[in-house]
Design an enzyme around this catalytic site. Structure first.
Site, PDB file in Angstrom:
ATOM      1  N   LYS A  70       0.865  -1.187   0.000  1.00 19.04           N
ATOM      2  CA  LYS A  70       0.000   0.000   0.000  1.00 19.04           C
ATOM      3  C   LYS A  70       0.891   1.223   0.000  1.00 19.04           C
ATOM      4  O   LYS A  70       2.048   1.156   0.455  1.00 19.04           O
ATOM      5  CB  LYS A  70      -0.887   0.025   1.252  1.00 19.04           C
ATOM      6  CG  LYS A  70      -2.122   0.884   1.093  1.00 19.04           C
ATOM      7  CD  LYS A  70      -3.209   0.172   0.321  1.00 19.04           C
ATOM      8  CE  LYS A  70      -4.424   1.038   0.107  1.00 19.04           C
ATOM      9  NZ  LYS A  70      -5.550   0.247  -0.444  1.00 19.04           N
TER      10      LYS A  70
HETATM   11  P1  NAD Z   1     -13.267   7.764  -2.816  1.00 13.24           P
HETATM   12  O1  NAD Z   1     -12.250   8.809  -2.553  1.00 13.24           O
HETATM   13  O2  NAD Z   1     -13.786   7.582  -4.193  1.00 13.24           O
HETATM   14  O3  NAD Z   1     -14.521   8.001  -1.857  1.00 13.24           O
HETATM   15  C1  NAD Z   1     -14.368   8.205  -0.477  1.00 13.24           C
HETATM   16  C2  NAD Z   1     -15.738   8.532   0.086  1.00 13.24           C
HETATM   17  O4  NAD Z   1     -15.603   8.696   1.504  1.00 13.24           O
HETATM   18  C3  NAD Z   1     -16.337   9.829  -0.430  1.00 13.24           C
HETATM   19  O5  NAD Z   1     -17.713   9.639  -0.699  1.00 13.24           O
HETATM   20  C4  NAD Z   1     -16.155  10.789   0.745  1.00 13.24           C
HETATM   21  O6  NAD Z   1     -17.155  11.792   0.786  1.00 13.24           O
HETATM   22  C5  NAD Z   1     -16.332   9.824   1.900  1.00 13.24           C
HETATM   23  N1  NAD Z   1     -15.807  10.392   3.148  1.00 13.24           N
HETATM   24  C6  NAD Z   1     -14.583  10.912   3.367  1.00 13.24           C
HETATM   25  N2  NAD Z   1     -14.510  11.373   4.631  1.00 13.24           N
HETATM   26  C7  NAD Z   1     -15.714  11.139   5.199  1.00 13.24           C
HETATM   27  C8  NAD Z   1     -16.279  11.414   6.474  1.00 13.24           C
HETATM   28  N3  NAD Z   1     -15.562  11.998   7.431  1.00 13.24           N
HETATM   29  N4  NAD Z   1     -17.566  11.056   6.707  1.00 13.24           N
HETATM   30  C9  NAD Z   1     -18.291  10.451   5.748  1.00 13.24           C
HETATM   31  N5  NAD Z   1     -17.809  10.162   4.522  1.00 13.24           N
HETATM   32  C10 NAD Z   1     -16.544  10.513   4.256  1.00 13.24           C
HETATM   33  O7  NAD Z   1     -12.628   6.402  -2.253  1.00 13.24           O
HETATM   34  P2  NAD Z   1     -12.996   4.912  -2.641  1.00 13.24           P
HETATM   35  O8  NAD Z   1     -12.051   4.459  -3.677  1.00 13.24           O
HETATM   36  O9  NAD Z   1     -14.468   4.801  -2.863  1.00 13.24           O
HETATM   37  O10 NAD Z   1     -12.581   4.137  -1.290  1.00 13.24           O
HETATM   38  C11 NAD Z   1     -13.469   4.036  -0.187  1.00 13.24           C
HETATM   39  C12 NAD Z   1     -12.966   2.938   0.743  1.00 13.24           C
HETATM   40  O11 NAD Z   1     -12.901   1.701   0.035  1.00 13.24           O
HETATM   41  C13 NAD Z   1     -11.558   3.138   1.321  1.00 13.24           C
HETATM   42  O12 NAD Z   1     -11.506   2.518   2.595  1.00 13.24           O
HETATM   43  C14 NAD Z   1     -10.687   2.356   0.371  1.00 13.24           C
HETATM   44  O13 NAD Z   1      -9.454   1.972   0.967  1.00 13.24           O
HETATM   45  C15 NAD Z   1     -11.582   1.174   0.126  1.00 13.24           C
HETATM   46  N6  NAD Z   1     -11.274   0.428  -1.089  1.00 13.24           N
HETATM   47  C16 NAD Z   1     -11.276   1.028  -2.297  1.00 13.24           C
HETATM   48  C17 NAD Z   1     -11.013   0.270  -3.429  1.00 13.24           C
HETATM   49  C18 NAD Z   1     -11.090   0.852  -4.814  1.00 13.24           C
HETATM   50  O14 NAD Z   1     -11.014   0.068  -5.774  1.00 13.24           O
HETATM   51  N7  NAD Z   1     -11.259   2.140  -4.980  1.00 13.24           N
HETATM   52  C19 NAD Z   1     -10.705  -1.089  -3.313  1.00 13.24           C
HETATM   53  C20 NAD Z   1     -10.732  -1.676  -2.053  1.00 13.24           C
HETATM   54  C21 NAD Z   1     -11.021  -0.903  -0.944  1.00 13.24           C
END
Ligand code: NAD
Length: 445
Positions: A130
């Site tokens: 990561k």
């Molecule tokens: P992203 O940046 O597209 O979205 C993040 C979301 O979190 C946004 O909607 C934002 O408004 C919200 N957020 C941020 N701070 C917040 C708060 N204080 N209160 C409420 N909402 C809040 O990110 P993503 O890619 O959708 O990733 C989201 C999660 O999924 C993370 O934990 C990431 O590690 C995990 N993840 C992502 C992927 C991927 O393929 N993108 C894969 C596995 C895991």
């Protein structure tokens, strides 16, 4: 997974002797130590050899870099970046790059460890890594974002590569960032297939069809497989979501597509609610145009703005955290009114929050299972890049579904075999594979 089948609370927190042996503190608020504790708990039940437990309790490599970038105003700013390589027993390190102002070493270590577990659980030939940069991407211009990305790649170019360590998008990064990432690496490296150094690229530039929606889709695949165990199916069931970014919006849209209702959504801008189900597609468009869910209640699509407390208390079948780590604290868990939590985000539930949920009879499907869809399609992208192929979407969706369903069944099997909760079962199913590989490979010399 009914209330009666939820297993008794776990042994003492951080009770493993490995903590003392490796000189690791027993800090219950430290996310990395919490994660290692859950993993070691499963390792003890599985009777994983001591040598494998100590190897997995710490990442193999932790790299921190500082690099200067010229900002639009002519001033130079210094950025801090991280790449942690947790384990590569199963294959090259694999894991996303996060741009966020709170990125720190312990978060990156945690996420790299979860990646090792995820890849092993879905049986793809990758280890866990990561990375991240401590910055607020919302405050950077497009040019600044590109220069930050390019300087970071040049700073870590020696330790990444299509055969060694393959980053991907995470919070705050997207396909465009991956395109700059790949382009920079291709300029620096003379390796063949250098564009396979990252996944999550734009389709035109070697990305895979279906990668953008893959994590959300994996969540839905797992729920479709496991919900019948508690007498539910997606059609007619209700959910609420924290986060409507990449993962949350796709989970919401695919949930609605299968006849489920998205009752409430909260993100960093506010929370909204509709008893009859929010219009998931219109909400996605609103978030893309306005940066968050706030204001959706003023559109013609029908929603009420609600408080954070009301959001957590909303009665739903499935609660899907898809934002950041550690959001389901003890207090929030006390408010929650759901049958099941599906962790789409990494590590969204604190141990104290989980204990409250267990006491309420709420099952938690862990992130190493629910959110493994992204890395699975990243693996398909890597395979396509290295074999000069383009798969059609149907093939990607089918293969993803197969991996997710098999992983879900593996977890169910471990649960019944060892009589444990779903988180411990998922770790057991992942560790079993890594343990077998270490047994075959031995430990050098
Ligand atoms: P992203 O940046 O597209 O979205 C993040 C979301 O979190 C946004 O909607 C934002 O408004 C919200 N957020 C941020 N701070 C917040 C708060 N204080 N209160 C409420 N909402 C809040 O990110 P993503 O890619 O959708 O990733 C989201 C999660 O999924 C993370 O934990 C990431 O590690 C995990 N993840 C992502 C992927 C991927 O393929 N993108 C894969 C596995 C895991």
């Amino acid at each position: 997974m009914s209330k009666a089948t939820i297993r008794s609370p776990r042994r003492d927190l951080m009770g493993s002797p490995v903590f003392d042996e490796l000189g690791m503190e027993r800090d219950p608020d430290n996310l990395y130590l919490q994660t290692v504790d859950s993993m070691l708990h499963a390792a003890e039940i599985l009777e994983l050899p001591h040598r494998v437990q100590i190897i997995l309790a710490q990442p193999k490599n932790e790299v921190m870099v500082h690099f200067p970038v010229k900002m639009d105003n002519g001033h130079h700013a210094l950025f801090k970046g991280y790449r942690v390589q947790h384990n590569n027993a199963l294959g090259p390190y694999k894991g996303g790059i996060r741009y966020h102002h709170h990125v720190g070493l312990d978060d990156v270590k945690t996420l790299s460890c979860l990646m090792t577990m995820k890849c092993s659980l879905v049986r793809i030939p990758f280890g866990g890594g990561k990375g991240g940069i401590k910055c607020n991407p919302r405050e950077l211009s497009e040019g600044e974002l590109m220069r930050v990305t390019r300087r970071f790649v040049s700073a870590i170019a020696d330790i990444i590569g299509p055969d060694t360590d393959i980053p991907a998008p995470d919070v705050g990064t997207n396909a465009q960032v991956m395109a700059w990432f790949a382009d920079t690496y291709m300029e620096i490296s003379d390796k063949p297939n250098a564009n396979a150094v990252v996944t999550g690229k734009p389709i035109e530039f070697g990305g895979s069809l279906g990668r953008e929606k893959a994590t959300g889709q994996g969540v839905i695949d797992v729920l479709a497989e496991l919900l019948p165990e508690i007498g539910l199916e997606i059609k007619g069931a209700t959910c609420s979501l924290i986060g409507y970014g990449n993962v949350g919006s796709w989970a919401g849209k695919l949930w609605a597509e299968r006849g489920g209702k998205v009752k409430a959504v909260m993100d960093h801008t506010g929370a909204i609610y509709n008893e009859d189900g929010l219009d998931a597609i219109a909400l996605d468009e609103h978030v893309r145009n306005h940066g968050g869910v706030a204001g959706f209640e003023k559109t013609k699509h029908g929603a009420d703005a609600i408080s954070e407390e009301d959001f957590y208390s909303t009665q739903v079948d499935v609660f899907i955290p898809a934002a950041l780590e550690q959001m389901i604290t003890e207090d929030k868990a006390k408010l929650m009114n759901c049958k099941l939590v599906a962790e789409a985000a990494n590590a969204p539930t604190t141990p104290a929050g989980e204990r409250v949920l267990q006491d309420k009879g709420v099952e938690v499907l862990p992130a190493i299972l629910c959110s493994a869809g992204g890395v699975t399609v990243s693996y398909f992208e890597w395979v396509q890049n290295r074999s000069n192929q383009y798969w059609d979407l149907e093939r990607v969706d089918e293969e993803l579904n197969r991996h997710m369903v098999l992983a879900a069944r593996r977890v169910q099997l471990a649960r019944h075999r060892f009589d444990v909760d779903m988180r411990t079962a998922a770790y057991i199913a992942a560790l079993e594979q890594i343990g077998n590989v270490y047994k075959l490979r031995g430990i050098f010399p």
